[in-house]
Structures are given as structure tokens and as C-alpha cells.
Design an enzyme around this catalytic site. Structure first.
Site, PDB file in Angstrom:
ATOM      1  N   LYS A  11       0.831  -1.209   0.000  1.00  0.00           N
ATOM      2  CA  LYS A  11       0.000   0.000   0.000  1.00  0.00           C
ATOM      3  C   LYS A  11       0.870   1.266   0.000  1.00  0.00           C
ATOM      4  O   LYS A  11       2.082   1.193   0.255  1.00  0.00           O
ATOM      5  CB  LYS A  11      -0.910  -0.035   1.223  1.00  0.00           C
ATOM      6  CG  LYS A  11      -1.905  -1.208   1.221  1.00  0.00           C
ATOM      7  CD  LYS A  11      -2.786  -1.132   2.460  1.00  0.00           C
ATOM      8  CE  LYS A  11      -3.858  -2.200   2.451  1.00  0.00           C
ATOM      9  NZ  LYS A  11      -4.803  -2.020   3.593  1.00  0.00           N
ATOM     10  N   TYR A  51     -12.424  -2.769  -3.549  1.00  0.00           N
ATOM     11  CA  TYR A  51     -12.982  -2.714  -2.187  1.00  0.00           C
ATOM     12  C   TYR A  51     -14.512  -2.682  -2.186  1.00  0.00           C
ATOM     13  O   TYR A  51     -15.114  -2.157  -1.247  1.00  0.00           O
ATOM     14  CB  TYR A  51     -12.425  -1.498  -1.448  1.00  0.00           C
ATOM     15  CG  TYR A  51     -10.999  -1.682  -0.951  1.00  0.00           C
ATOM     16  CD1 TYR A  51     -10.646  -2.744  -0.119  1.00  0.00           C
ATOM     17  CD2 TYR A  51      -9.996  -0.775  -1.297  1.00  0.00           C
ATOM     18  CE1 TYR A  51      -9.341  -2.907   0.340  1.00  0.00           C
ATOM     19  CE2 TYR A  51      -8.689  -0.929  -0.828  1.00  0.00           C
ATOM     20  CZ  TYR A  51      -8.374  -1.999  -0.015  1.00  0.00           C
ATOM     21  OH  TYR A  51      -7.085  -2.164   0.443  1.00  0.00           O
ATOM     22  N   PHE A  59     -15.054   3.505   7.109  1.00  0.00           N
ATOM     23  CA  PHE A  59     -13.664   3.679   6.687  1.00  0.00           C
ATOM     24  C   PHE A  59     -13.495   3.621   5.169  1.00  0.00           C
ATOM     25  O   PHE A  59     -12.376   3.757   4.668  1.00  0.00           O
ATOM     26  CB  PHE A  59     -12.750   2.641   7.363  1.00  0.00           C
ATOM     27  CG  PHE A  59     -13.081   1.202   7.059  1.00  0.00           C
ATOM     28  CD1 PHE A  59     -12.578   0.584   5.919  1.00  0.00           C
ATOM     29  CD2 PHE A  59     -13.869   0.462   7.919  1.00  0.00           C
ATOM     30  CE1 PHE A  59     -12.859  -0.743   5.632  1.00  0.00           C
ATOM     31  CE2 PHE A  59     -14.158  -0.883   7.650  1.00  0.00           C
ATOM     32  CZ  PHE A  59     -13.653  -1.476   6.496  1.00  0.00           C
ATOM     33  N   ARG A  87      -1.739 -14.188   4.138  1.00  0.00           N
ATOM     34  CA  ARG A  87      -2.517 -13.528   5.207  1.00  0.00           C
ATOM     35  C   ARG A  87      -1.808 -13.717   6.548  1.00  0.00           C
ATOM     36  O   ARG A  87      -1.800 -12.838   7.400  1.00  0.00           O
ATOM     37  CB  ARG A  87      -3.929 -14.121   5.277  1.00  0.00           C
ATOM     38  CG  ARG A  87      -4.729 -13.984   3.992  1.00  0.00           C
ATOM     39  CD  ARG A  87      -5.441 -12.706   3.833  1.00  0.00           C
ATOM     40  NE  ARG A  87      -6.428 -12.458   4.859  1.00  0.00           N
ATOM     41  CZ  ARG A  87      -7.142 -11.338   4.919  1.00  0.00           C
ATOM     42  NH1 ARG A  87      -6.939 -10.378   4.022  1.00  0.00           N
ATOM     43  NH2 ARG A  87      -8.043 -11.149   5.856  1.00  0.00           N
ATOM     44  N   THR A  93      -5.281  -7.164  10.779  1.00  0.00           N
ATOM     45  CA  THR A  93      -5.551  -5.893  10.088  1.00  0.00           C
ATOM     46  C   THR A  93      -4.991  -4.694  10.855  1.00  0.00           C
ATOM     47  O   THR A  93      -4.393  -3.800  10.262  1.00  0.00           O
ATOM     48  CB  THR A  93      -7.084  -5.709   9.903  1.00  0.00           C
ATOM     49  OG1 THR A  93      -7.599  -6.857   9.216  1.00  0.00           O
ATOM     50  CG2 THR A  93      -7.395  -4.454   9.121  1.00  0.00           C
ATOM     51  N   ARG A 104       2.785  -6.683   9.338  1.00  0.00           N
ATOM     52  CA  ARG A 104       2.120  -5.577  10.037  1.00  0.00           C
ATOM     53  C   ARG A 104       2.591  -5.468  11.487  1.00  0.00           C
ATOM     54  O   ARG A 104       2.715  -4.377  12.034  1.00  0.00           O
ATOM     55  CB  ARG A 104       0.610  -5.764   9.969  1.00  0.00           C
ATOM     56  CG  ARG A 104       0.047  -5.546   8.562  1.00  0.00           C
ATOM     57  CD  ARG A 104      -1.338  -6.132   8.424  1.00  0.00           C
ATOM     58  NE  ARG A 104      -2.008  -5.752   7.188  1.00  0.00           N
ATOM     59  CZ  ARG A 104      -3.151  -6.291   6.794  1.00  0.00           C
ATOM     60  NH1 ARG A 104      -3.752  -7.212   7.524  1.00  0.00           N
ATOM     61  NH2 ARG A 104      -3.715  -5.906   5.653  1.00  0.00           N
ATOM     62  N   ASN A 118      -1.748  -0.102   6.939  1.00  0.00           N
ATOM     63  CA  ASN A 118      -1.167  -1.360   7.428  1.00  0.00           C
ATOM     64  C   ASN A 118      -0.296  -2.078   6.382  1.00  0.00           C
ATOM     65  O   ASN A 118      -0.205  -3.293   6.367  1.00  0.00           O
ATOM     66  CB  ASN A 118      -2.268  -2.274   7.963  1.00  0.00           C
ATOM     67  CG  ASN A 118      -3.381  -2.475   6.956  1.00  0.00           C
ATOM     68  OD1 ASN A 118      -3.252  -2.093   5.800  1.00  0.00           O
ATOM     69  ND2 ASN A 118      -4.460  -3.088   7.391  1.00  0.00           N
ATOM     70  N   HIS A 121      -1.889  -5.466   1.439  1.00  0.00           N
ATOM     71  CA  HIS A 121      -3.168  -6.149   1.213  1.00  0.00           C
ATOM     72  C   HIS A 121      -2.857  -7.541   0.695  1.00  0.00           C
ATOM     73  O   HIS A 121      -1.908  -7.726  -0.074  1.00  0.00           O
ATOM     74  CB  HIS A 121      -3.991  -5.401   0.146  1.00  0.00           C
ATOM     75  CG  HIS A 121      -5.106  -6.242  -0.398  1.00  0.00           C
ATOM     76  ND1 HIS A 121      -6.322  -6.344   0.242  1.00  0.00           N
ATOM     77  CD2 HIS A 121      -5.168  -7.068  -1.480  1.00  0.00           C
ATOM     78  CE1 HIS A 121      -7.091  -7.191  -0.441  1.00  0.00           C
ATOM     79  NE2 HIS A 121      -6.413  -7.640  -1.496  1.00  0.00           N
ATOM     80  N   GLU A 132      -9.583 -10.135  -7.868  1.00  0.00           N
ATOM     81  CA  GLU A 132      -8.632  -9.031  -7.684  1.00  0.00           C
ATOM     82  C   GLU A 132      -7.505  -9.066  -8.725  1.00  0.00           C
ATOM     83  O   GLU A 132      -7.084  -8.018  -9.221  1.00  0.00           O
ATOM     84  CB  GLU A 132      -8.053  -9.090  -6.268  1.00  0.00           C
ATOM     85  CG  GLU A 132      -9.108  -8.782  -5.203  1.00  0.00           C
ATOM     86  CD  GLU A 132      -8.617  -9.013  -3.781  1.00  0.00           C
ATOM     87  OE1 GLU A 132      -7.430  -9.394  -3.592  1.00  0.00           O
ATOM     88  OE2 GLU A 132      -9.411  -8.813  -2.854  1.00  0.00           O
TER      89      GLU A 132
END
Ligand code: IDP
Length: 140
Positions: A11, A51, A59, A87, A93, A104, A118, A121, A132
Site C-alpha cells: 500500500k 474494495y 472507513f 494472510r 488488520t 504488520r 497497514n 493487502h 482481484e
């Protein structure tokens, strides 16, 4: 267990902090391979598709503002169970709650912003991954 693909984004916070190499290092050290890699500044249209499940949440708008604020590294990774595996590498998150050892947990900061910055993704299911990857790499 099966070989699968997942969509990873570094990100804008991670990209701007120069953490793309560190994220890729962890992906490769885990044994996953890179199937595609691009640096892009996401459009709001791309992010609305990406998203879609979060539209309407408090958010959502801050998240789209944040994600369109600068370049991201978009990556397709490949490997056995890499969707769940990434993940796990990414961690929870909220960076404050993410376990040490995770991306993270080790590198993320939580300043209580409207949106969690964070670092990464990762797709959350095989269906999300296919959807995606189609958004970020339509020619793949
Ligand atoms: P994930 O990235 O860990 O899969 P999601 O629930 O899919 O988390 O949320 C997408 C992104 O939206 C998160 O990574 C984070 O940047 C942001 N986000 C999610 N929940 C919140 C929240 O409660 N407050 C602020 N930002 C959030």
C-alpha cells in the site's frame, strides 16, 4: 493444499516508506514466487472495484483516499496455499494487534487514523484472488 495465486498490494504507506523490497523478501523467503509485478497509482475506479465489499462502511472513503494517494506495488504471488499463507505473513488488520514476526506486527504503525495504514493487502479467498488479479492484471 494446492498451488494457487494471490493478489498482494504494498500500500502507499509501505511503498512510500521503502518497504516494498522487505515485503518481497519475506514472500520469496517463504518460498512463494512472483508471477507479476507492477508499480501503479490506483484510480478510484480500480479501488471501488477492489474494495466493493466495504462500500458504505465508515472507513471506505478514507480508505479509497489513502489508497489513491500514491504509488503501490501490485504483485501476483504463486505457491502452495499462498492465499492463507500470505494472510499469515501479513498479520492482523490492525498493526497494533498484529503478532510480532508478521509484516504488520513488525513494521506497521497504528496512529488511530480513520483508516488503518497497514502496509499490505492480500486476497482473502480463492474467489477474491481471481477477482482481484483481474482488476490489477487484466492481461494475466
Ligand atoms: P484486511 O486488509 O486485513 O483483509 P479488511 O477487513 O479487508 O482487512 O479491510 C480492508 C482495509 O480497510 C484494511 O486493510 C484497512 O486498511 C482498512 N480497514 C479495515 N477495517 C478498518 C477499520 O475498522 N478502521 C479503519 N480502517 C479499516
Amino acid at each position: 493444499m494446492s498451488t494457487e495465486r494471490s493478489l498482494v498490494l504494498v500500500k502507499p504507506d509501505g511503498f512510500q516508506r521503502g518497504l516494498t523490497g522487505e515485503v518481497l523478501r519475506r514472500i520469496e523467503a517463504k518460498g512463494y514466487t512472483l508471477a507479476a509485478l507492477a508499480v501503479v497509482t490506483p484510480t478510484r475506479e480500480q479501488l471501488a472495484a477492489h474494495y466493493a465489499e466495504h462500500e458504505g462502511k465508515p472507513f471506505y472513503e478514507p480508505l479509497v483516499d489513502f489508497m489513491s494517494s500514491g504509488p503501490v506495488a501490485a504483485v501476483v504471488i504463486e505457491g502452495q496455499d499462498c492465499i492463507r499463507g500470505f494472510r499469515s505473513l501479513a498479520g492482523a488488520t490492525n498493526p497494533t494487534e498484529a503478532a510480532p514476526g508478521s509484516i504488520r506486527g513488525d513494521l506497521g504503525r497504528d496512529w488511530g487514523q480513520a483508516v488503518q495504514q497497514n502496509i499490505v493487502h492480500g486476497s482473502d479467498s480463492p474467489e477474491s484472488a481471481v477477482r482481484e488479479i483481474g482488476i490489477w492484471f487484466p492481461d494475466l
